[in-house]
Design a protein around this motif. Structure first.
Motif, PDB file in Angstrom:
ATOM      1  N   HIS A  34       0.838  -1.190   0.000  1.00 48.22           N
ATOM      2  CA  HIS A  34       0.000   0.000   0.000  1.00 48.22           C
ATOM      3  C   HIS A  34       0.879   1.247   0.000  1.00 48.22           C
ATOM      4  N   LYS A  62      -4.320   5.685   2.898  1.00 49.70           N
ATOM      5  CA  LYS A  62      -3.670   5.069   1.745  1.00 49.70           C
ATOM      6  C   LYS A  62      -4.101   5.803   0.480  1.00 49.70           C
ATOM      7  N   SER A 103      -2.392   0.426  -4.292  1.00 47.06           N
ATOM      8  CA  SER A 103      -2.330  -0.885  -3.642  1.00 47.06           C
ATOM      9  C   SER A 103      -2.219  -1.981  -4.687  1.00 47.06           C
TER      10      SER A 103
END
Length: 493
Positions: free
Chosen positions: A294, A303, A308
């Motif tokens: 991430h 995030k 990701s």
């Protein structure tokens, strides 16, 4: 084309061995002073034609004084190392006049301007342009390519060999504050000779100051409830990020040791590794036990959207290339993935996958644009649980890897790490350093065909997990599975 003053310095360096054969220190001081004067003169803006005339006369006078050289390498074999990588030593001895690079001088990490494909083309061009048929004969791709700038650099270093340069006088200090718990990571601060940090599976991070003597632990960062698996210094050393088995990423202020922010893993999983985005330290990449990586904005604690991706196993190692455009990630099942990193958005795009050895954990990845001033290939240094240290060549802009060579070490189960030496080599060859499960620290010359071991340090009583040089390579730190951290002092030549 190389600046004329660089060519003048190269000519001086090539004849430098003939000056005062019994006093190498004088030769080193002479060439350093010449470098300083030529740089100052270059700023005066003299007519380029006049400079070329000076170069010609200088070459003739030196040839009359010392005789013709046996090897005449072409000035066309100009090293782009100055423009492609800005290591600590490059900033000390800056060979660059290109005004386009002025904006990059504030960065402390190397920045490659050209693509990997372009660098490969440059290698071939230099290879083809060499004017000496003896030098051209049987030179394999990716091998050493002598350049005028490299000759000047080696003269500045006093013509020492790699073995001489990486000889160590013994232990400078031993830290045992984490005894009985493994220290998986030890790292000197950026551009700091005496500030060192190490993390431990006891859940803490120690920040140590090596001067004034005696060396001491100046602060301990406490807050993680389980073992700390990895950490990284920010570019300015004011922040440390750390990952832990307690499923959190923490941001620490190094000045007072306080935790600025605690960020839970998006998957509520053990966090196993982390790295800063080299061009934007607001972004950190973490790898976890649920096979995910991430991109996290440490300023917001969130995030990044599109940042990701999933691997085939627990993520154990991460490394960016110098410009921060390619990210490599290694997992416990023996795969290395490359990702393209969008500098504007932080988005990751999966590019390539290499299976090193099915089921053998990839415990460390280190990227370097240039190993030395002669070894131009962008490279990746990899520790895997196959009892070998692996050196790969990066062959394209998507991070495709090609095995260059391997070195025998003992690693079958421990998370051993390795590093490229931080300074560009002034000598023929280039050096890497690694830990090993046989309790030793190994130095390897990556360009030596046989007997690649340059040095071997013994003193640990458990598997050596990590190694770290300070910025001028005067000190080397190593940590082991029993919590011992040894700082080694290099011999002064």
């Amino acid at each position: 084309m190389a600046a004329v003053w660089q060519q003048v310095l190269a000519v001086d360096a090539r004849y430098n061995a003939y000056r005062t054969p019994g006093f190498p220190q004088f030769r080193t001081q002479y060439i350093r002073r010449r470098s300083q004067l030529l740089r100052e003169n270059a700023k005066a803006g003299y007519d380029p034609l006049l400079r070329k005339q000076y170069l010609k006369l200088r070459s003739q006078l030196l040839a009359q004084r010392y005789g013709p050289l046996s090897e005449q390498s072409s000035f066309r074999a100009y090293s782009n190392s100055v423009r492609s990588s800005r290591t600590t030593l490059d900033r000390m001895e800056d060979f660059e006049e290109d005004p386009r690079a002025q904006g990059a001088r504030g960065h402390r990490r190397s920045v490659s301007r050209g693509s990997y494909q372009l660098q490969a083309q440059m290698n071939r061009a230099v290879y083809e342009e060499s004017s000496d048929p003896v030098l051209c004969c049987c030179r394999p791709p990716g091998s050493l390519v002598p350049t005028s700038v490299a000759e000047a650099s080696r003269a500045m270093a006093g013509d020492t060999t790699l073995s001489e340069n990486y000889a160590f006088a013994g232990m400078y200090h031993i830290f045992d504050q984490h005894v009985d718990e493994a220290v998986p990571k030890v790292q000197f601060a950026n551009d700091d000779k005496h500030l060192l940090a190490c993390c431990s599976l006891d859940g803490t991070i120690s920040v140590c100051q090596l001067v004034p003597t005696p060396p001491a632990v100046v602060r301990v960062l406490r807050g993680h409830s389980r073992g700390v698996t990895d950490f990284a210094w920010s570019l300015s050393n004011d922040v440390i990020v750390s990952t832990s088995l307690d499923t959190t990423l923490r941001i620490w202020a190094t000045e007072d040791g306080k935790c600025i922010r605690e960020i839970p893993d998006p998957d509520t999983s053990e966090l196993l590794c982390c790295t800063f985005q080299p061009m934007n330290n607001n972004l950190t990449v973490v790898g976890n036990g649920k096979h995910n990586i991430h991109v996290v904005n440490i300023s917001t604690g969130k995030k990044v959207k599109g940042g990701s991706s999933k691997l085939t196993g627990r993520v154990l190692s991460l490394s960016f290339d110098s410009p921060g455009r390619i990210l490599w990630a290694g997992d416990e099942r023996g795969s290395i993935f490359s990702f393209l990193f969008d500098m504007a958005t932080g988005k990751l795009t999966k590019a390539k996958r290499l299976v090193v050895n099915e089921g053998s954990a990839i415990t460390n990845i280190s990227a370097r644009s240039w190993i030395s001033r002669e070894a131009r290939d962008p490279s990746l240094l990899v520790n895997a649980c196959v009892n070998k240290l692996l050196l790969y060549r990066v062959v394209d802009n998507e991070g495709t890897l090609q095995l260059k060579r391997s070195f025998q070490i003992q690693q079958s189960s421990h998370p051993v790490r390795s590093i490229f030496c931080p300074l560009m080599s002034f000598r023929q060859g280039a050096c890497v350093v690694t830990g090993s499960e046989d309790m030793c620290v190994y130095f390897f010359d990556v360009e030596r065909a046989t007997k690649a071991i340059v040095n071997k340090l013994q003193g640990h009583s458990a598997a050596v997990l990590d190694v770290s040089f300070n910025c001028d390579e005067s000190l080397l730190a190593s940590s082991d599975a029993k919590g011992m951290v040894i700082v080694w002092k290099r011999e002064q030549k």
